[in-house]
Scaffold this motif. Structure first.
Motif, short mmCIF file in Angstrom:
data_model
loop_
_atom_site.label_atom_id
_atom_site.label_comp_id
_atom_site.label_asym_id
_atom_site.label_seq_id
_atom_site.Cartn_x
_atom_site.Cartn_y
_atom_site.Cartn_z
N GLU A 146 -6.19 11.65 -0.49
CA GLU A 146 -7.02 10.45 -0.39
C GLU A 146 -6.83 9.55 -1.60
O GLU A 146 -6.82 8.33 -1.48
CB GLU A 146 -8.49 10.83 -0.22
CG GLU A 146 -8.82 11.30 1.17
CD GLU A 146 -10.31 11.43 1.41
OE1 GLU A 146 -11.10 10.72 0.75
OE2 GLU A 146 -10.68 12.24 2.26
N GLU A 174 -4.08 9.30 -3.38
CA GLU A 174 -2.77 8.67 -3.20
C GLU A 174 -2.85 7.53 -2.19
O GLU A 174 -2.24 6.47 -2.37
CB GLU A 174 -1.74 9.70 -2.74
CG GLU A 174 -1.35 10.67 -3.82
CD GLU A 174 -0.50 11.82 -3.30
OE1 GLU A 174 -0.42 12.02 -2.07
OE2 GLU A 174 0.10 12.51 -4.15
N ASP A 175 -3.62 7.73 -1.11
CA ASP A 175 -3.79 6.68 -0.11
C ASP A 175 -4.50 5.46 -0.69
O ASP A 175 -4.17 4.32 -0.37
CB ASP A 175 -4.57 7.20 1.09
CG ASP A 175 -3.78 8.20 1.91
OD1 ASP A 175 -2.53 8.23 1.77
OD2 ASP A 175 -4.40 8.95 2.69
N THR A 176 -5.47 5.71 -1.55
CA THR A 176 -6.18 4.61 -2.19
C THR A 176 -5.24 3.78 -3.05
O THR A 176 -5.25 2.55 -2.99
CB THR A 176 -7.33 5.16 -3.06
OG1 THR A 176 -8.23 5.89 -2.24
CG2 THR A 176 -8.09 4.04 -3.75
N HIS A 182 -2.00 3.55 -2.73
CA HIS A 182 -1.06 2.87 -1.83
C HIS A 182 -1.69 1.63 -1.22
O HIS A 182 -1.06 0.56 -1.16
CB HIS A 182 -0.58 3.84 -0.75
CG HIS A 182 0.37 3.23 0.22
ND1 HIS A 182 1.66 2.90 -0.13
CD2 HIS A 182 0.23 2.88 1.52
CE1 HIS A 182 2.27 2.37 0.92
NE2 HIS A 182 1.42 2.36 1.93
N SER A 183 -2.93 1.73 -0.76
CA SER A 183 -3.59 0.59 -0.14
C SER A 183 -3.87 -0.52 -1.15
O SER A 183 -3.81 -1.70 -0.81
CB SER A 183 -4.89 1.02 0.55
OG SER A 183 -5.84 1.43 -0.39
#
Length: 117
Positions: free
Chosen positions: A45, A47-49, A51-52
């Motif tokens: 999560e 890493e996703d943050t 990336h976004s």
């Protein structure tokens, strides 16, 4: 849930510092919770943050460029000196914001959700 959020914040900061994923997960297990799956999810999560956030920079730049063009068109139509002064100050502010976001894009940095100067 509070522990998971703390794990996620810690993973986010570790990723920003450049720590490897396996090291992050093992340190999270030692520090917070013995459940490896939760630590892996928190790391994913985080890493996703990141990336976004990097994707949002491109959207911010595109939106600011459109706003600057619209303000320049409005400036051409306006004859009142007071209104022109206000539009010019808006264009200057938008260009400052654009340079701020472009510098982030050039550096490849990501940002936390923060106010634009």
């Amino acid at each position: 849930m509070r522990i998971f959020q703390a794990v996620k914040r810690t993973a986010y900061q570790a990723i920003r510092r450049g720590v490897k994923r396996n090291e992050i997960i093992s340190s999270l297990e030692e520090k917070f919770i013995r459940n490896a799956r939760w630590c892996q999810w928190a790391c994913a999560e985080a890493e996703d943050t990141i990336h976004s956030q990097k994707e949002l920079i491109g959207m911010y730049i595109h939106d600011l460029e459109a706003k600057i063009e619209k303000a320049k068109e409005k400036l051409e139509r306006t004859k009142n000196s007071i209104h022109r002064k206000g539009i010019l100050s808006r264009i200057e502010k938008l260009q400052n914001n654009l340079s701020y976001w472009q510098s982030h894009k050039e550096k490849g940095s990501n940002i936390r959700c923060q106010a634009v100067p």
